[in-house]
Design a protein around this motif. Structure first.
Motif, mmCIF file in Angstrom:
data_model
loop_
_atom_site.group_PDB
_atom_site.id
_atom_site.type_symbol
_atom_site.label_atom_id
_atom_site.label_comp_id
_atom_site.label_asym_id
_atom_site.label_seq_id
_atom_site.Cartn_x
_atom_site.Cartn_y
_atom_site.Cartn_z
ATOM 1 N N UNK B 72 -50.618 8.310 -88.440
ATOM 2 C CA UNK B 72 -49.645 8.071 -87.371
ATOM 3 C C UNK B 72 -49.598 6.636 -86.868
ATOM 4 N N UNK B 73 -50.686 5.887 -87.038
ATOM 5 C CA UNK B 73 -50.730 4.566 -86.402
ATOM 6 C C UNK B 73 -51.056 3.418 -87.361
ATOM 7 N N UNK B 74 -52.060 3.594 -88.201
ATOM 8 C CA UNK B 74 -52.530 2.470 -89.012
ATOM 9 C C UNK B 74 -53.446 1.583 -88.201
ATOM 10 N N UNK B 75 -53.564 0.314 -88.602
ATOM 11 C CA UNK B 75 -54.437 -0.593 -87.870
ATOM 12 C C UNK B 75 -54.925 -1.725 -88.741
ATOM 13 N N UNK B 76 -55.896 -2.449 -88.222
ATOM 14 C CA UNK B 76 -56.495 -3.562 -88.959
ATOM 15 C C UNK B 76 -57.983 -3.272 -89.133
ATOM 16 N N UNK B 77 -58.419 -3.322 -90.380
ATOM 17 C CA UNK B 77 -59.769 -2.885 -90.707
ATOM 18 C C UNK B 77 -60.475 -3.917 -91.577
ATOM 19 N N UNK B 78 -61.791 -3.826 -91.575
ATOM 20 C CA UNK B 78 -62.556 -4.644 -92.503
ATOM 21 C C UNK B 78 -63.658 -3.791 -93.121
ATOM 22 N N UNK B 79 -64.508 -4.414 -93.912
ATOM 23 C CA UNK B 79 -65.538 -3.679 -94.645
ATOM 24 C C UNK B 79 -66.914 -3.923 -94.029
ATOM 25 N N UNK B 91 -68.518 -5.557 -81.387
ATOM 26 C CA UNK B 91 -68.348 -4.689 -80.229
ATOM 27 C C UNK B 91 -68.452 -3.253 -80.713
ATOM 28 N N UNK B 92 -69.511 -2.577 -80.325
ATOM 29 C CA UNK B 92 -69.656 -1.154 -80.660
ATOM 30 C C UNK B 92 -68.799 -0.369 -79.679
ATOM 31 N N UNK B 93 -67.995 0.530 -80.189
ATOM 32 C CA UNK B 93 -67.056 1.260 -79.338
ATOM 33 C C UNK B 93 -67.476 2.724 -79.268
ATOM 34 N N UNK B 94 -67.903 3.146 -78.089
ATOM 35 C CA UNK B 94 -68.274 4.543 -77.878
ATOM 36 C C UNK B 94 -69.525 4.912 -78.648
ATOM 37 N N UNK B 95 -69.602 6.207 -78.999
ATOM 38 C CA UNK B 95 -70.757 6.715 -79.741
ATOM 39 C C UNK B 95 -70.500 6.588 -81.239
ATOM 40 N N UNK B 96 -71.447 5.978 -81.917
ATOM 41 C CA UNK B 96 -71.385 5.894 -83.377
ATOM 42 C C UNK B 96 -72.369 6.939 -83.916
ATOM 43 N N UNK B 193 -65.488 -8.181 -84.561
ATOM 44 C CA UNK B 193 -65.188 -6.873 -85.165
ATOM 45 C C UNK B 193 -65.556 -5.769 -84.187
ATOM 46 N N UNK B 194 -64.634 -4.827 -84.015
ATOM 47 C CA UNK B 194 -64.856 -3.651 -83.177
ATOM 48 C C UNK B 194 -65.254 -2.497 -84.099
ATOM 49 N N UNK B 195 -66.440 -1.959 -83.872
ATOM 50 C CA UNK B 195 -66.974 -0.905 -84.740
ATOM 51 C C UNK B 195 -66.786 0.434 -84.032
ATOM 52 N N UNK B 196 -66.135 1.366 -84.713
ATOM 53 C CA UNK B 196 -65.811 2.629 -84.040
ATOM 54 C C UNK B 196 -65.918 3.798 -85.001
ATOM 55 N N UNK B 197 -65.974 4.977 -84.397
ATOM 56 C CA UNK B 197 -65.925 6.210 -85.169
ATOM 57 C C UNK B 197 -64.856 7.099 -84.545
ATOM 58 N N UNK B 220 -55.661 -15.323 -82.744
ATOM 59 C CA UNK B 220 -56.931 -15.539 -83.430
ATOM 60 C C UNK B 220 -57.162 -14.417 -84.417
ATOM 61 N N UNK B 221 -58.312 -14.401 -85.024
ATOM 62 C CA UNK B 221 -58.643 -13.316 -85.932
ATOM 63 C C UNK B 221 -59.574 -12.311 -85.255
ATOM 64 N N UNK B 222 -59.389 -11.054 -85.642
ATOM 65 C CA UNK B 222 -60.254 -9.962 -85.212
ATOM 66 C C UNK B 222 -60.000 -8.801 -86.155
ATOM 67 N N UNK B 223 -60.960 -7.906 -86.234
ATOM 68 C CA UNK B 223 -60.731 -6.727 -87.064
ATOM 69 C C UNK B 223 -61.549 -5.566 -86.507
ATOM 70 N N UNK B 224 -61.496 -4.449 -87.217
ATOM 71 C CA UNK B 224 -62.275 -3.287 -86.791
ATOM 72 C C UNK B 224 -62.933 -2.668 -88.009
ATOM 73 N N UNK B 225 -64.041 -2.009 -87.772
ATOM 74 C CA UNK B 225 -64.716 -1.284 -88.855
ATOM 75 C C UNK B 225 -64.740 0.188 -88.484
ATOM 76 N N UNK B 226 -64.187 0.998 -89.369
ATOM 77 C CA UNK B 226 -64.164 2.446 -89.176
ATOM 78 C C UNK B 226 -65.382 3.058 -89.864
ATOM 79 N N UNK B 227 -66.224 3.709 -89.075
ATOM 80 C CA UNK B 227 -67.368 4.438 -89.629
ATOM 81 C C UNK B 227 -67.093 5.925 -89.424
ATOM 82 N N UNK B 228 -66.805 6.631 -90.491
ATOM 83 C CA UNK B 228 -66.403 8.038 -90.337
ATOM 84 C C UNK B 228 -67.482 8.869 -89.657
ATOM 85 N N UNK B 229 -67.050 9.898 -88.980
ATOM 86 C CA UNK B 229 -68.000 10.827 -88.378
ATOM 87 C C UNK B 229 -68.934 11.392 -89.430
#
Lengths: 547, 362
Positions: B72-79, B91-96, B193-197, B220-229
């Protein structure tokens, strides 16, 4: 089993068969290969090809059919699938073969038997090959992306030897099970991570102090020295921008006596003339290609309608976010290139009309069908299922004129298309989609119908409706197996992925082991895989290097 | 050792497969819940297609938010590799989830060799609620010396929205703690980088986070890292996507795959008695499905004894332990081929399910 394909009109440029009554003859197949007509033997099975043209199976050198970015596009756009029933049946990309399974079937139905996925990130090689292994019927191959990766840029920056670069390229080809090397907007993805948002051929990647030109030339030379049959496959800088023709022009000039393939040239065919500062430079680029025998190109034709752009040119895709339709995108800063997924609708407005015309100008103004390749850069210019309509546009001026009448006149005035009368012959189509791709990729066993070739054969029922003829092949054989009959798949066999097998230098293997342990904290086997991981019998077939 | 049972009766593996196939063939609406590696997932999809069944991952409920972010949204991600080597601000976002904590700690002890500066700064954006630290997130946050970002009474979703608003200089009714420190760090960072699950009760917070990252990228540059549940579950999602075009919660009512996250919610189908047979496949553990209204079930699980209540039980191997496997790994952000750590003859899910499909009447 001995198979006789009876009375077809053979169009096989490699073996001087140009169609017509004189080329009407039988073709014989045994054990998956084409053989000389056997004397005194009866066929176990005979297929009537009278009234049909017979060509080798078609080869697509540049189509994004699998891998991380393609799969991310599928995930982003579930509504673009015909089977998403709550939506209308003709949703965008509904006919594009949006799963691995339908991809193989739809290609085979059109008579295509080999397709190259041209943008495989080295670290996503396992993912890509898992997908390719699930594409039925056709053979596949991949080109591995280099040119934004830290290891190569560091080698160039540090002035390391050509031998060391070659060892790294060879190791990468072997580890990723690939058929060749592609460079995508060389250096730009690395620069984008440092917030550089425009990047041309002589710009410098800040952290490394190397230019895009240096990267391209380094890889071009290495590919040549290693004897990789396919020349370096270059996705140049500044794709899609007004004035990008100048970038393409300097890149073509940089061939300097060595082969180089320029991908989807249509997306670089733009000048800055006219009220909208967006015009066609196709004629100039075509002339430049005509006069430079070292360069080959594929077109990346635009066709109208909804599609999704999938590219490892993360810089270009980031800049295109504002044009997304629908408004959702994915941008990935990867370990090398990364990529971007931007859905897009090509409209019959000024810009769409001009892009459509530029592609056709390139097809029709580049004289040598051995050096211009038939692609839509699937799905970037259009889904590959648009190919039959594109064949018709190339083979019929009348069909082009009909479409031109519907399009934006101001755009077409800035092109040469309305004045071009050339119509491709079936022989030229056979060169462009069979013989030339096989030659370009180093696939000596296909692209022709001579004895010893693998029996990849497409049979089309001759008709006035060119698109209909190419949309549903009457018969298709893959490795001698009948896989399509009257446009329908009748045999779901598994193809293989074609790869080079350069022997990796032992010192480079140790170097890569140390690099991954130090930089990623992981042993090298996290990034490589055995053939058995794909769970297919014989998932690969080897293609020899030229040395 | 026995590996197959009909009810509580020990039978041969082939008899169990034949019996299970008969049950599946006679079912009007079979449904499948599964947890398997890539090849197990491929076999499940093939079986579902042949049966006209619907399937979902066993952790389907957890996957919904994560899938929706992409559909539904997409986004900007990194590895993870880029975070380790380039990110100068995390930046750790919430509970990982705890399974990723070792990965995060490994970044703390590794130099960001592609960053201009040696030092890497850490923040933790979190809900301000008295809640048990089920994932050990507070401990992780302390270990990496993360500066806490939260606001009085704000949920994680509210905190993300607040952060986005404050970074865009929009008026807010309250403020995040340590916001000035984050603003200064962002101004100095080259690749934050914002790290989230996706394990959040507020799915919109994932979209809001991506809006924040998009805002930052304007200049500027920024990205996010998706760590699956759950890595294995995410691998199954990606496999389903290439095999059918769709993530799980897909059915084959008319031969072609149809994706509908509500219609093919297997738990809902069982609860509302739309389904009449449940095939439960777990290569990870011996957990069995919650019984729903007496609907019969077939269990393919890691077990040494028959699953109570199961019409058929077949013991299956664990991927990566009993047999070689391909699974998704957040250590590299893609698939990995894994050698068996303790090879055994235990039958693997892909083989059993394929044999089940072959045993069905054509």
């Amino acid at each position: 089993m001995l198979i006789r394909l009876k009375g077809g009109e053979i169009i096989d440029p490699v073996n001087d068969a140009r169609g017509g009554a004189s080329a009407r003859r039988d073709l014989w197949i045994e054990n998956g290969f084409i053989i000389e007509a056997p004397e005194g033997r009866r066929a176990d099975r005979t297929y009537d090809a009278s009234g049909c043209i017979v060509m080798a199976g078609a080869i697509d050198i540049h189509s994004h059919i699998g891998g991380g970015n393609v799969n991310t596009a599928r995930l982003l756009l579930p509504e673009h699938h015909s089977a998403h029933l709550p939506r209308p049946a003709d949703t965008p990309l509904a006919n594009a073969g949006w799963s691995t399974f339908t991809t193989g079937c739809l290609y085979a139905q059109m008579g295509f038997t080999t397709v190259v996925e041209p943008a495989m990130s080295p670290y996503s090689a396992l993912h890509t090959h898992l997908e390719l292994a699930d594409i039925p019927i056709i053979d596949k191959a991949t080109l591995t992306i280099l040119g934004n990766d830290d290891f190569l840029l560091s080698l160039i920056r540090d002035g390391k030897s050509a031998d060391m670069v070659d060892d790294y390229v060879a190791w990468t080809l072997a580890a990723t099970n690939s058929l060749g090397v592609k460079v995508i907007n060389a250096g730009a993805a690395a620069a984008f991570k440092e917030n550089v948002r425009s990047f041309s051929f002589d710009d410098i990647v800040p952290a490394y102090g190397v230019s895009s030109r240096q990267i391209v030339k380094t890889l071009q030379s290495s590919v040549n020295r290693l004897g990789v049959p396919h020349p370096l496959h270059v996705h140049a800088n500044n794709l899609g921008l007004a004035g990008s023709a100048d970038t393409a022009s300097v890149t073509i000039d940089a061939t300097e006596g060595m082969p180089l393939h320029l991908a989807h040239l249509q997306f670089y065919g733009y000048g800055t003339e006219g009220k909208r500062k967006f015009s066609s430079e196709a004629a100039r680029l075509a002339e430049q290609v005509n006069s430079n025998p070292d360069v080959t190109i594929d077109v990346g034709q635009v066709m109208f309608g909804q599609t999704v752009t999938i590219s490892s040119d993360v810089t270009r895709q980031f800049l295109a976010i504002g044009n997304a339709s629908p408004k959702k995108t994915i941008i990935i800063d990867g370990d090398g290139n990364g990529g971007g997924i931007v859905p897009y609708r090509y409209k019959e407005n000024y810009y769409g009309s001009l892009q459509w015309a530029v592609g056709l100008e390139l097809f029709l103004l580049i004289n040598d069908p051995w050096r211009v390749f038939f692609t839509t850069d699937h799905p970037n210019g259009a889904p590959f299922t648009a190919y039959p309509d594109l064949f018709e546009l190339l083979m019929s001026r009348e069909a082009r004129d009909r479409q031109v009448a519907e399009l934006n006149a101001a755009a077409l005035e800035l092109t040469t298309l309305p004045s071009i009368s050339r119509e491709y012959t079936l022989e030229e189509i056979a060169i462009m989609t069979r013989a030339a791709p096989a030659k370009l990729l180093g696939l000596k066993d296909r692209g022709h119908l001579g004895p010893g070739a693998i029996a990849d054969i497409a049979v089309y029922r001759r008709g006035r409706d060119i698109a209909a003829m190419f949309r549903e092949a009457a018969l298709v054989f893959k490795d001698g197996d009948l896989v399509v009959e009257n446009g329908k798949v009748v045999n779901f066999r598994w193809g293989r992925a074609l790869r080079l097998r350069p022997e990796p230098d032992k010192t480079m293997v140790r170097r890569m082991q140390a690099y991954h342990e130090e930089r990623y904290g992981l042993s090298l086997d996290w990034f490589t895989f055995p053939d058995s991981a794909l769970r297919r019998d014989e998932p690969f077939a080897e293609v020899p290097c030229n040395r | 050792m026995s590996v197959a049972w009909v009810g509580s009766q020990v039978v041969s593996l082939s008899d169990a497969i034949q019996h299970a196939a008969k049950l599946l063939a006679s079912s009007h609406c079979p449904v499948i819940s599964f947890d398997a590696d890539v090849h197990g997932t491929r076999s499940v999809i093939a079986l579902a297609e042949k049966l006209g069944a619907a399937y979902d991952h066993i952790r389907g409920r957890d996957l919904v938010n994560e899938i929706t972010l992409f559909t539904s949204y997409g986004g900007m991600f990194t590895t993870p590799g880029e975070v380790r080597r380039r990110a100068d601000l995390v930046v750790l976002v919430g509970d990982i989830p705890a399974e990723h904590h070792d990965l995060i700690l490994s970044w703390a002890s590794a130099p960001a060799d592609l960053a201009a500066k040696d030092a890497r700064r850490w923040f933790h954006l979190k809900a301000n609620r008295p809640a048990p630290d089920n994932t050990g997130m507070n401990s992780l946050s302390r270990k990496v010396k993360a500066v806490a970002l939260s606001a009085e009474g704000a949920s994680l979703g509210s905190a993300v929205a607040l952060l986005r608003a404050e970074l865009a200089d929009r008026p807010t009714v309250t403020s995040l703690t340590n916001l000035d420190k984050l603003k200064k760090a962002l101004a100095e960072a080259a690749f934050p980088v914002f790290v989230f699950s996706g394990n959040t009760d507020e799915p919109m917070s994932l979209a809001m986070l991506q809006g924040l990252v998009a805002d930052l990228n304007k200049a500027k540059r920024a990205s996010s890292l998706f760590l699956p549940t759950d890595d294995a579950a995410w691998g199954a999602v990606l496999t389903c996507v290439w095999a059918t075009g769709f993530p799980p919660r897909t059915g084959f009512p008319n031969g072609a795959p149809v994706y509908d996250p509500r219609r093919w919610d297997i738990e809902r189908m069982l609860r509302e008695k739309e389904a009449d047979l449940h095939l439960w496949i777990s290569a990870r553990d011996s957990a069995s499905p919650a019984r729903r209204g007496g609907i019969p079930f077939i269990a393919l699980v890691r077990t040494i004894s028959p699953v109570p209540g199961a019409a058929v039980t077949i013991a299956v191997a664990r991927p990566g332990v009993d047999h070689d496997s391909v699974t998704y790994s957040s250590r590299i952000g893609t698939f990995r081929a894994e050698r068996a750590s303790a090879p055994s003859d235990q039958p693997e899910v892909a083989d059993i399910v394929r044999e089940l499909a072959e045993a069905l009447p054509c």
